[in-house]
Design an enzyme around this catalytic site. Structure first.
Site, PDB file in Angstrom:
ATOM      1  N   LYS A 112       0.804  -1.217   0.000  1.00 48.13           N
ATOM      2  CA  LYS A 112       0.000   0.000   0.000  1.00 48.13           C
ATOM      3  C   LYS A 112       0.843   1.277   0.000  1.00 48.13           C
ATOM      4  O   LYS A 112       0.337   2.344  -0.323  1.00 48.13           O
ATOM      5  CB  LYS A 112      -0.948  -0.016   1.202  1.00 48.13           C
ATOM      6  CG  LYS A 112      -2.015  -1.086   1.044  1.00 48.13           C
ATOM      7  CD  LYS A 112      -2.946  -1.173   2.237  1.00 48.13           C
ATOM      8  CE  LYS A 112      -4.098  -2.119   1.958  1.00 48.13           C
ATOM      9  NZ  LYS A 112      -3.640  -3.521   1.774  1.00 48.13           N
TER      10      LYS A 112
HETATM   11  C1  LIG Z   1      -4.427  -4.464   1.047  1.00 43.53           C
HETATM   12  C2  LIG Z   1      -3.837  -5.781   0.888  1.00 43.53           C
HETATM   13  C3  LIG Z   1      -4.428  -6.748   0.045  1.00 43.53           C
HETATM   14  C4  LIG Z   1      -5.706  -6.500  -0.722  1.00 43.53           C
HETATM   15  O1  LIG Z   1      -5.538  -5.553  -1.737  1.00 43.53           O
HETATM   16  P1  LIG Z   1      -6.804  -4.944  -2.509  1.00 43.53           P
HETATM   17  O2  LIG Z   1      -6.237  -3.879  -3.359  1.00 43.53           O
HETATM   18  O3  LIG Z   1      -7.744  -4.438  -1.459  1.00 43.53           O
HETATM   19  O4  LIG Z   1      -7.420  -6.050  -3.312  1.00 43.53           O
HETATM   20  C5  LIG Z   1      -3.795  -7.975  -0.086  1.00 43.53           C
HETATM   21  N1  LIG Z   1      -2.665  -8.250   0.597  1.00 43.53           N
HETATM   22  C6  LIG Z   1      -2.078  -7.359   1.413  1.00 43.53           C
HETATM   23  C7  LIG Z   1      -0.832  -7.752   2.133  1.00 43.53           C
HETATM   24  C8  LIG Z   1      -2.625  -6.088   1.585  1.00 43.53           C
HETATM   25  O5  LIG Z   1      -2.032  -5.197   2.396  1.00 43.53           O
END
Ligand SMILES: *Cc1c(COP(=O)(O)O)cnc(C)c1O
Length: 373
Positions: A112
């Site tokens: 993120k």
């Molecule tokens: C946020 C996150 C996800 C999910 O991602 P999306 O974009 O909401 O589909 C999967 N794995 C990890 C480690 C994350 O931090």
């Protein structure tokens, strides 16, 4: 030409991408989408010779057309500087016969970071026309909170407040959050679960009286979660970057199709891959990977999205999601922009707990998306 964004549920009111980023979600509860911006095609030959910053400028310039070239360039330079531990930002490495896109080189090691190092800067630029300060309020089960704190720390005109369930995030993530420095950041452990934190944050957003008091003090509330256009768009960059790296290492030639397998929760990351495809990237299949909360696998197999099921707690809490918000944007593009149909699906989901798309639409969806759990 000015390109406008509108809600997935109605196209009568349009906003600029700056307004969409500040608002987060449309007033009717829909998500902001653009029709024109995604009709552009990036120059793939040029992209394949470029590095991360140049590709990011192309992607952002195309999808956020009311940002000036200088605004985009300064946001990109600041978001992807030495806060990432490699100039490649998202390097690619071989893994057996596949390739692994390394999305963990940012300041908090969460993927993120790629979007949350960018979003605060986009907001900071966007609020200049608006004049108000932006306070981000978010609930977290771990990843989003620490990445948001790190992203917003010290960004002018913004602040961030994170609520997490005390005792229910990992030790590493707890320490990352409570040791975050900066005079515009706040973090608060609550007694309860992530859902309790999320429910209270939604109450804060729905509180008209509070909004009025904040407005009188020149503050607006906004959200840093993945329904924000400003979080979605930066993620499109690494699909192009991955492709460029494959070409540069000689693994493929320009024009070859590449499949991407994407761990999925809110459908944000994998939707960014679909945007890359719309912008001309030769994407073969996008494989939607779920954990035991396999609501998307079932949807892509049967055409029925059904949230009426038990929630499974897993070792991947960021994927423990039963209502995958960004899928709404995919439904919009799938129905060729039929806002009424999308609003209908979402009303069914809210009222009945499920909706079903036609066999034709499912077949069309399956041309691009594969799935597994
Ligand atoms: C946020 C996150 C996800 C999910 O991602 P999306 O974009 O909401 O589909 C999967 N794995 C990890 C480690 C994350 O931090």
């Amino acid at each position: 030409m000015t390109t406008f964004y509108h809600s997935t549920r109605s196209d009568s009111e349009t906003v600029t991408s700056k307004q969409a980023i500040l608002a987060g979600i449309a007033p009717d509860g829909g998500l902001y989408v653009s029709d024109d911006a995604v009709r552009n095609k990036l120059d793939l030959r040029a992209v394949c010779q470029e590095g991360y910053h140049q590709i990011a400028c192309r992607v952002l310039g195309t999808l956020l057309p009311d940002f000036t070239e200088q605004e985009v360039a300064s946001c990109v330079a600041a978001a992807y500087a030495d806060n990432f531990d490699t100039p490649a930002v998202t390097p690619l490495s071989p893994l057996g016969t596949d390739w692994l896109l390394e999305l963990y080189h940012g300041p908090t090691c969460a993927f993120k970071d790629v979007a949350l190092q960018m979003l605060p800067r986009l907001m900071s630029v966007a609020r200049k026309g608006e004049g108000r300060n932006v306070m981000i309020v978010t609930a977290t089960s771990g990843d989003t909170g620490k990445a948001a704190l790190a992203g917003f720390a010290g960004v002018p005109g913004t602040g961030v407040t994170v609520f997490y369930p005390d005792g229910k995030v990992s030790d590493v993530q707890h320490l990352q959050m409570v040791t975050q420095t900066g005079d515009n950041v706040a973090v608060c452990g609550i007694r309860g679960t992530f859902d309790d934190a999320q429910t209270q944050v939604k109450r804060i957003f729905a509180d008209r009286e509070l909004a009025g008091r904040l407005a009188a003090n020149n503050v607006m509330l906004s959200s840093a979660n993945s329904i924000n256009v400003g979080r979605l768009v930066p993620q499109v960059t690494y699909y192009f970057s991955a492709y460029a790296q494959l070409v540069q290492t000689g693994a493929i030639v320009i024009g070859d199709e590449v499949d991407f397998c994407v761990p999925t929760g809110n459908f944000g990351d994998v939707l960014a891959g679909y945007y890359a495809k719309l912008l001309g990237l030769p994407v073969g299949k996008l494989v939607v990977a779920s954990n035991s909360n396999k609501v998307l696998t079932d949807f892509l197999t049967t055409g029925t999205y059904d949230r009426r099921r038990d929630f499974v707690k897993t070792i991947s809490p960021s994927m423990d999601i039963l209502v995958s918000s960004n899928l709404e944007r995919m439904l919009y593009y799938l129905t060729d922009g039929d806002c009424e149909a999308v609003a209908g699906y979402m009303a069914d989901l809210a009222q009945k707990g499920y909706y079903t798309i036609s066999n034709d639409l499912l077949a069309k969806l399956r041309q691009t998306f594969d799935c597994g759990f």
